[in-house]
Design a protein around this motif. Structure first.
Motif, short mmCIF file in Angstrom:
data_model
loop_
_atom_site.label_atom_id
_atom_site.label_comp_id
_atom_site.label_asym_id
_atom_site.label_seq_id
_atom_site.Cartn_x
_atom_site.Cartn_y
_atom_site.Cartn_z
N PRO A 263 0.84 -1.20 0.00
CA PRO A 263 0.00 0.00 0.00
C PRO A 263 0.88 1.26 0.00
O PRO A 263 1.93 1.25 0.66
CB PRO A 263 -0.80 -0.11 1.30
CG PRO A 263 -0.34 -1.34 2.00
CD PRO A 263 0.67 -2.03 1.18
N ASP A 264 0.51 2.27 -0.74
CA ASP A 264 1.26 3.52 -0.88
C ASP A 264 2.62 3.35 -1.56
O ASP A 264 3.39 4.30 -1.62
CB ASP A 264 1.51 4.20 0.49
CG ASP A 264 0.20 4.44 1.23
OD1 ASP A 264 -0.81 4.68 0.53
OD2 ASP A 264 0.20 4.35 2.47
N TRP A 266 5.19 1.79 -4.88
CA TRP A 266 5.18 1.89 -6.34
C TRP A 266 5.43 0.53 -6.96
O TRP A 266 6.13 -0.31 -6.37
CB TRP A 266 6.32 2.77 -6.85
CG TRP A 266 6.51 4.07 -6.17
CD1 TRP A 266 5.80 5.20 -6.38
CD2 TRP A 266 7.51 4.36 -5.19
NE1 TRP A 266 6.28 6.21 -5.59
CE2 TRP A 266 7.34 5.73 -4.85
CE3 TRP A 266 8.51 3.64 -4.58
CZ2 TRP A 266 8.14 6.36 -3.93
CZ3 TRP A 266 9.32 4.27 -3.66
CH2 TRP A 266 9.13 5.61 -3.32
N THR A 317 2.70 4.71 -9.19
CA THR A 317 2.04 4.63 -7.88
C THR A 317 0.66 4.00 -8.06
O THR A 317 0.07 4.07 -9.14
CB THR A 317 1.86 6.03 -7.26
OG1 THR A 317 1.08 6.83 -8.17
CG2 THR A 317 3.20 6.72 -7.03
N GLY A 318 0.17 3.38 -6.99
CA GLY A 318 -1.20 2.84 -6.98
C GLY A 318 -1.46 1.79 -8.05
O GLY A 318 -2.56 1.70 -8.59
N ALA A 342 6.49 1.86 0.44
CA ALA A 342 6.74 3.27 0.79
C ALA A 342 7.59 3.35 2.06
O ALA A 342 7.55 2.45 2.89
CB ALA A 342 5.41 3.97 1.01
N HIS A 344 8.14 4.63 5.62
CA HIS A 344 7.27 5.21 6.65
C HIS A 344 8.12 5.68 7.80
O HIS A 344 9.23 5.22 7.99
CB HIS A 344 6.23 4.20 7.14
CG HIS A 344 5.14 3.99 6.11
ND1 HIS A 344 4.30 4.99 5.70
CD2 HIS A 344 4.83 2.92 5.36
CE1 HIS A 344 3.47 4.52 4.78
NE2 HIS A 344 3.78 3.27 4.53
#
Ligand SMILES: Nc1ncnc2c1ncn2[C@@H]1O[C@H](COP(=O)(O)OP(=O)(O)O)[C@@H](O)[C@H]1O
Ligand SMILES: [Mg+2]
Length: 344
Positions: A263-264, A266, A317-318, A342, A344
């Motif tokens: 999630p988030d 690439w 992305t996404g 991603a 964090h």
């Protein structure tokens, strides 16, 4: 009926217990430029010697303009060799003859009358861009000029086939480009069929319309160059040969790649598009329609054998099935190489 200029059928060549060529088959149609690439020891020179009737295979047939050269008697071979021009890596010019004298040699051997030679030599000098240099000695020429003489000499008797063994390997990059442009021009203007042997993929990319990849005496690829380079995946040997001229995932990013989407994060994808399709603005359209960010990390659009060719490593992305389907509409060879989670 059109006859191929070259038909190689099940050719094998052994040296003692060592198999240099093993059941090699391919054809070359008139006007093609075939690149033969492989690592050192793959069998390239052995193949070229058999094609030029300088050596005979142990098994199989080689047809040049429909004639089997593996069974030709000596008299036939002399005539046949005139149908084939050779261009060598180290030029092989005679230092005791001028430029014009070197080009004259194959004309003399073929029995062209003395009175007819000057005009033919002038034509050949003009063709290779050396009109002003006929009276010079080989020692006065640059490497690129020497190879131009080598090409003029190879073309003297109007061959059906030009065989080039590492013809640009002794030249600097700029001169290599000029010589490859000259070969491409000769191919276009005379419709001459060319077989180029090289260990450099860049030579292939520039002018070869067709490509044969040799490995340990075997053919591992045999197709139009654009089809091989444009495929989503290639054989390991081809991939290794291509790696120096193909965009790669930057090493720092490669170390962070994982198999599953995060999630988030690439997706890192490779997109190859061959022909006019290469100009489609698929990444901008993707951004506009889905509001995702698509960034080219490596690569771009170049040409292969005069045709547009895009080869890019892209981060998106996404990434999801919908985006995948959107991209595949453009008919690329698309491969998801992995995902970057991603920070964090
Ligand atoms: N005249 C020869 N005698 C013995 N072995 C040879 C001879 N010519 C080639 N070979 C062997 O055959 C293989 C293919 O060689 P070659 O055709 O020169 O490859 P390439 O040109 O691709 O580097 C190599 O292993 C080489 O050592
Ligand atoms: Mg060789």
């Amino acid at each position: 009926m059109d006859v191929n200029v070259v038909d190689v059928r099940h050719v094998s060549r052994r040296f003692g217990g060592h198999v240099a060529l093993d059941d090699v088959s391919f054809s070359v149609a008139k006007g093609e430029i075939l690149g033969v690439i492989g690592r050192s020891g793959a069998g390239k020179s052995s193949l070229l010697r058999c094609l030029g009737a300088l050596d005979r295979p142990d098994a199989g047939q080689i047809l040049i303009e429909g004639q089997d050269i593996t069974t030709l008697p000596q008299a036939g071979l002399v005539a046949l060799r005139r149908r084939i021009g050779f261009v060598f890596q180290h030029f092989n010019l005679l230092s005791s003859r001028t430029v014009a004298g070197n080009i004259s040699l194959p004309l003399e051997i073929a029995g062209v009358p003395r009175a007819d030679r000057p005009q033919r030599i002038a034509e050949l000098l003009a063709l290779v861009g050396l009109s002003a240099h006929g009276d010079k000695w080989p020692a006065q020429l640059s490497g690129g000029q020497k190879q131009r003489v080598g090409i003029a000499r190879a073309l003297a008797n109007d061959p059906a086939l030009l065989l080039c063994d590492e013809a640009t390997s002794a030249l600097d990059p700029e001169t290599t480009t000029a010589i490859l442009d000259l070969l491409a021009e000769i191919n276009r203007e005379l419709g001459l069929t060319i077989i180029l042997i090289t260990h450099e993929m860049d030579v292939i990319r520039r002018i070869a319309t067709h490509l044969v990849v040799l490995d340990q005496g075997h053919i591992v690829e045999n197709a139009p160059t654009l089809a091989i380079m444009g495929a989503a995946t290639q054989s390991a040997v081809t991939e290794a040969l291509l790696s120096e001229t193909q965009p790669q995932v930057p090493p720092a990013l490669r170390a962070r790649l994982v198999a599953e989407p995060a999630p988030d994060g690439w997706a890192i994808i490779r997109i190859r598009l061959a022909g006019e399709a290469a100009w489609q603005p698929m990444l901008s359209l993707l951004g506009q329609q889905y509001g995702v960010e698509a960034t080219v990390l490596q690569g771009g659009t170049t040409e292969i054998a005069g045709q547009p060719f895009a080869d890019q490593i892209v981060s998106v992305t996404g990434y999801c099935a919908e985006i995948h389907d959107f991209l595949t509409q453009f008919d690329p060879s698309l491969k998801v190489l992995g995902h970057v989670p991603a920070d964090h």
